[in-house]
Enzyme design. Structure first.
Site, PDB file in Angstrom:
ATOM      1  N   LYS A  12       0.779  -1.096  -0.090  1.00 35.76           N
ATOM      2  CA  LYS A  12       0.147  -0.023  -0.221  1.00 35.76           C
ATOM      3  C   LYS A  12       0.939   1.140   0.052  1.00 35.76           C
ATOM      4  CE  LYS A  12      -3.374   2.335   2.950  1.00 35.76           C
ATOM      5  NZ  LYS A  12      -4.350   2.521   4.016  1.00 35.76           N
TER       6      LYS A  12
ATOM      7  N   GLU B 206      10.616  -4.698   4.093  1.00 30.41           N
ATOM      8  CA  GLU B 206      10.643  -6.177   4.065  1.00 30.41           C
ATOM      9  C   GLU B 206      10.146  -6.122   2.450  1.00 30.41           C
ATOM     10  OE1 GLU B 206       9.143  -4.840   6.692  1.00 30.41           O
ATOM     11  OE2 GLU B 206       9.204  -6.335   8.099  1.00 30.41           O
TER      12      GLU B 206
ATOM     13  N   GLY C 228      -4.731  -1.924   5.058  1.00 34.02           N
ATOM     14  CA  GLY C 228      -3.928  -2.926   4.785  1.00 34.02           C
ATOM     15  C   GLY C 228      -4.654  -4.411   4.750  1.00 34.02           C
ATOM     16  N   ARG C 229      -5.060  -4.503   6.140  1.00 26.06           N
ATOM     17  CA  ARG C 229      -5.661  -5.741   6.583  1.00 26.06           C
ATOM     18  C   ARG C 229      -6.870  -6.001   6.152  1.00 26.06           C
ATOM     19  NH1 ARG C 229      -4.340  -2.325  10.629  1.00 26.06           N
ATOM     20  NH2 ARG C 229      -5.966  -1.637  11.865  1.00 26.06           N
TER      21      ARG C 229
ATOM     22  N   GLU D 296      -4.307  -6.463  14.920  1.00 27.84           N
ATOM     23  CA  GLU D 296      -3.793  -5.131  14.626  1.00 27.84           C
ATOM     24  C   GLU D 296      -4.951  -4.091  14.719  1.00 27.84           C
ATOM     25  OE1 GLU D 296      -0.348  -4.621  11.746  1.00 27.84           O
ATOM     26  OE2 GLU D 296      -2.088  -4.209  10.460  1.00 27.84           O
TER      27      GLU D 296
ATOM     28  N   HIS E 181      -3.992 -33.115  18.006  1.00 26.47           N
ATOM     29  CA  HIS E 181      -2.967 -34.016  18.427  1.00 26.47           C
ATOM     30  C   HIS E 181      -1.925 -33.085  18.688  1.00 26.47           C
ATOM     31  CE1 HIS E 181      -4.910 -37.630  16.829  1.00 26.47           C
ATOM     32  NE2 HIS E 181      -5.355 -36.778  16.069  1.00 26.47           N
TER      33      HIS E 181
ATOM     34  N   LYS F  34       9.772  -0.756  14.054  1.00 26.44           N
ATOM     35  CA  LYS F  34      10.548  -0.110  12.812  1.00 26.44           C
ATOM     36  C   LYS F  34      11.462   0.662  12.721  1.00 26.44           C
ATOM     37  CE  LYS F  34       6.298  -1.072   9.800  1.00 26.44           C
ATOM     38  NZ  LYS F  34       5.040  -0.146   9.020  1.00 26.44           N
TER      39      LYS F  34
HETATM   40  O1  F6P Z   1       3.494  -3.283   9.709  1.00 23.42           O
HETATM   41  C1  F6P Z   1       2.111  -3.126   9.671  1.00 23.42           C
HETATM   42  C2  F6P Z   1       1.598  -2.727   8.386  1.00 23.42           C
HETATM   43  O2  F6P Z   1       1.310  -1.271   8.213  1.00 23.42           O
HETATM   44  C3  F6P Z   1       0.251  -3.396   8.172  1.00 23.42           C
HETATM   45  O3  F6P Z   1      -1.000  -2.824   8.546  1.00 23.42           O
HETATM   46  C4  F6P Z   1       0.229  -3.513   6.645  1.00 23.42           C
HETATM   47  O4  F6P Z   1      -0.590  -4.410   6.209  1.00 23.42           O
HETATM   48  C5  F6P Z   1       1.666  -4.122   6.221  1.00 23.42           C
HETATM   49  O5  F6P Z   1       2.549  -3.286   7.212  1.00 23.42           O
HETATM   50  C6  F6P Z   1       2.191  -3.910   4.999  1.00 23.42           C
HETATM   51  O6  F6P Z   1       1.933  -2.401   4.590  1.00 23.42           O
HETATM   52  P1  F6P Z   1       2.372  -2.012   2.941  1.00 23.42           P
HETATM   53  O7  F6P Z   1       1.153  -2.677   2.318  1.00 23.42           O
HETATM   54  O8  F6P Z   1       2.386  -0.557   2.929  1.00 23.42           O
HETATM   55  O9  F6P Z   1       3.449  -2.602   2.618  1.00 23.42           O
END
Ligand code: F6P
Length: 538
Positions: free
Chosen positions: A197, A203, A257-258, A343, A374, A503
């Site tokens: 987003k 990452e 995002g979620r 979250e 199990h 972060k």
């Molecule tokens: O670290 C949390 C977050 O902001 C989430 O809410 C989001 O889904 C995720 O990182 C990834 O964010 P982006 O889509 O901006 O890479």
């Protein structure tokens, strides 16, 4: 006041047993909700008529109905980020309008959906080809959190409908993740989707750079750029990254995002299962939106799922809840719900900034049945903590030739909720041990290990079959559950400030880990770990 009444009611119930509630033959029917083919049974809990009435009053007094209307009307209910919350618009078939700041957002949503469909069909048919010829046989979705968990969960859930190119998900910054994926595929026939987003998540951007290097090595610098697509709200940044605008699928800041699986972030899923099945999933989500907006009180599935959650977490004080799908293809659902629920509702202050007076949302965890049986069900049955269990089960699988296995699956699911409720008393355990030939002190000792206290609450969400429509219903149901719980707790379910600090510190630590900076100012533990990890402490 209602909180106090609820707690007083729970206290007055004392050690009342759930199964005694079934003395009323109408119990199961009256403490269940049905919606568009789904059945949610919460009768195996201690929610009785008075508890339910109080819970509904709690929802009413918290203003759930008004807040729900505000959400669907595009008002800026994400008050700490000053944003509307309109993921529901992504699955709205129209006609609208659905307005944000007086502008109907549906034409834009549908135009993007049409572009996604054209691109997905192009990839599925071979019309959209790699620059070097052939077909794109593999798609790699690079994203994390909401840009990974939803589509990854849904791609597995809809495996029986997957007839497009192979789809791989890479999320972790651990290089092992991308290495293991790229090692199994060919650059010449791979399309990489960068899903972010913000287009700044470290990452994702790191993995994207690794994928670009791999593509440049495999197909050359010029061709490599034709192996990318991007899903993002930050279309300026996708341009800077060199992604062709025709392969950028944008969405607005009113999609959290979620909550973003329903739009461009679902592109990989759409490529895998095809636009028709993707639209069926949207239709399931929309059907749940209508139900959530229209059904009254105890007939509202999302409201009752939420109130059951409030009863267990905030009234009874159980700190976790287990999500237990008896559906192997929902294996990633617990992880997906961990983000969606924790979250969203893991907040310590209310909308006004004042500390919460009740616990925030619970820890959510789980695994599919029967595997969990199990592993950790021992604790659920005999541990000292009560874990409310949320079972899910379908009437049918997608394997008619393996119907006998499905019957076993269903029987296990029902057996677990029955066992949790009824347990096994000491007398029955003694009889068992006597029959097994024990006597005296040894019989007594052995019997005590075989006692199940029972009276452990569970709910079951049953559906006919895990189709795209049903999956859409289930995801939207949980989204609305989170919303209702958040309103009752008085928190903002749509921000996530709690992920920021780590972060920031990680950024500062990277040069220290790399040995480019010292550990001055760091605490002793961090300094020791840095020394160990840099191989400097002998
Ligand atoms: O670290 C949390 C977050 O902001 C989430 O809410 C989001 O889904 C995720 O990182 C990834 O964010 P982006 O889509 O901006 O890479």
């Amino acid at each position: 006041m209602v909180w106090a009444d609820l707690k007083a009611h729970r206290a007055a119930q004392g050690d009342m047993r759930i199964e005694t509630l079934f003395d009323d033959p109408r119990r199961a029917g009256e403490f269940s909700v049905r919606a568009d083919g789904l059945l949610f049974d919460y009768s195996k809990t201690l929610i009785d008529a008075e508890a339910r009435a109080l819970l509904l009053t709690l929802a009413e007094e918290a203003g759930v109905a008004a807040r729900r209307a505000m959400m669907f009307a595009g008002e800026k209910i994400n008050e700490t980020e000053n944003r509307a919350v309109l993921h529901t618009a992504l699955r709205h078939p129209g006609p609208g309008p659905v307005e944000v700041d007086g502008v109907d957002v549906l034409p834009g949503v549908h135009a993007t959906l049409a572009r996604m469909e054209d691109f997905a069909e192009g990839l599925r048919s071979g019309r959209v080809r790699p620059p070097g010829g052939g077909r794109f046989t593999d798609i790699v979705n690079i994203g994390i959190g909401g840009s990974d968990l939803g589509p990854a969960m849904a791609t597995l859930a809809l495996a029986p409908y997957h007839d497009g190119p192979r789809l791989h998900y890479v999320s972790n910054v651990d290089g092992a993740h991308i290495r293991d994926v790229l090692d199994g595929i060919e650059p010449a026939t791979t399309l990489v989707i960068i899903a972010s987003k913000t287009f700044t998540t470290i990452e994702t951007m790191t993995n994207a750079a690794t994928a670009r290097d791999w593509l440049v090595r495999g197909v050359g610098a010029e061709a490599a750029s034709r192996h990318f697509a991007a899903l993002s709200s930050a279309t300026d940044k996708t341009g800077d990254w060199g992604i062709d605008p025709s392969r950028v699928f944008g969405f607005e800041d009113w999609v959290g995002g979620r909550y973003s699986l329903w739009g461009p972030i679902g592109l990989g899923l759409m490529i895998a299962v095809g636009p028709k099945h993707f639209r069926e999933m949207l239709a399931g989500g929309h059907a749940m939106d209508l139900h959530f907006q229209q059904a009254e009180g105890a007939d509202n599935l999302a409201v009752m799922l939420a109130l059951t959650g409030i009863w267990h977490a905030q009234v009874c004080g159980y700190p976790t809840r287990a999500v237990l799908p008896y559906e192997q293809r929902l294996a990633r659902l617990p992880a997906y719900l961990q983000q969606l629920e924790m979250e969203s509702n893991g907040k310590r202050v209310g909308m006004d900034g004042a500390p919460l007076e009740v616990p925030s949302g619970p820890v959510v965890w789980g695994e599919p049945g029967t595997n969990g049986q199990h592993a950790f069900y021992q604790l659920i049955h005999q541990g000292t903590q009560v874990v409310p269990c949320e079972f899910m089960v379908g009437a049918e699988g997608h394997e008619p030739d393996l119907a006998h296995q499905h019957r076993l699956l269903v029987a296990n699911c029902l057996a677990q909720s029955e066992a949790l409720m009824k347990g096994r008393g000491l007398d029955e355990a003694r009889e068992m041990m006597a029959e097994a030939g024990y006597s005296g002190d040894e019989l007594e000792r052995q019997a005590r290990h075989r006692v199940f206290p029972g009276n452990r609450p569970s709910t079951t969400l049953a559906y006919r079959r895990l189709t795209p429509f049903v999956l859409g219903q289930i995801i939207a149901l949980y989204e609305h559950r989170v919303f209702v719980e958040g309103v009752i707790l008085g928190i903002n379910s749509f921000d996530q400030w709690g992920v920021e600090l780590g972060k920031v510190l990680a950024q500062a630590l990277e040069p220290i880990v790399a040995g480019e900076a010292g550990t001055e100012g760091k605490d002793g533990s961090t300094a020791q770990l840095v020394a160990y990890l840099r191989g400097e402490d002998g």
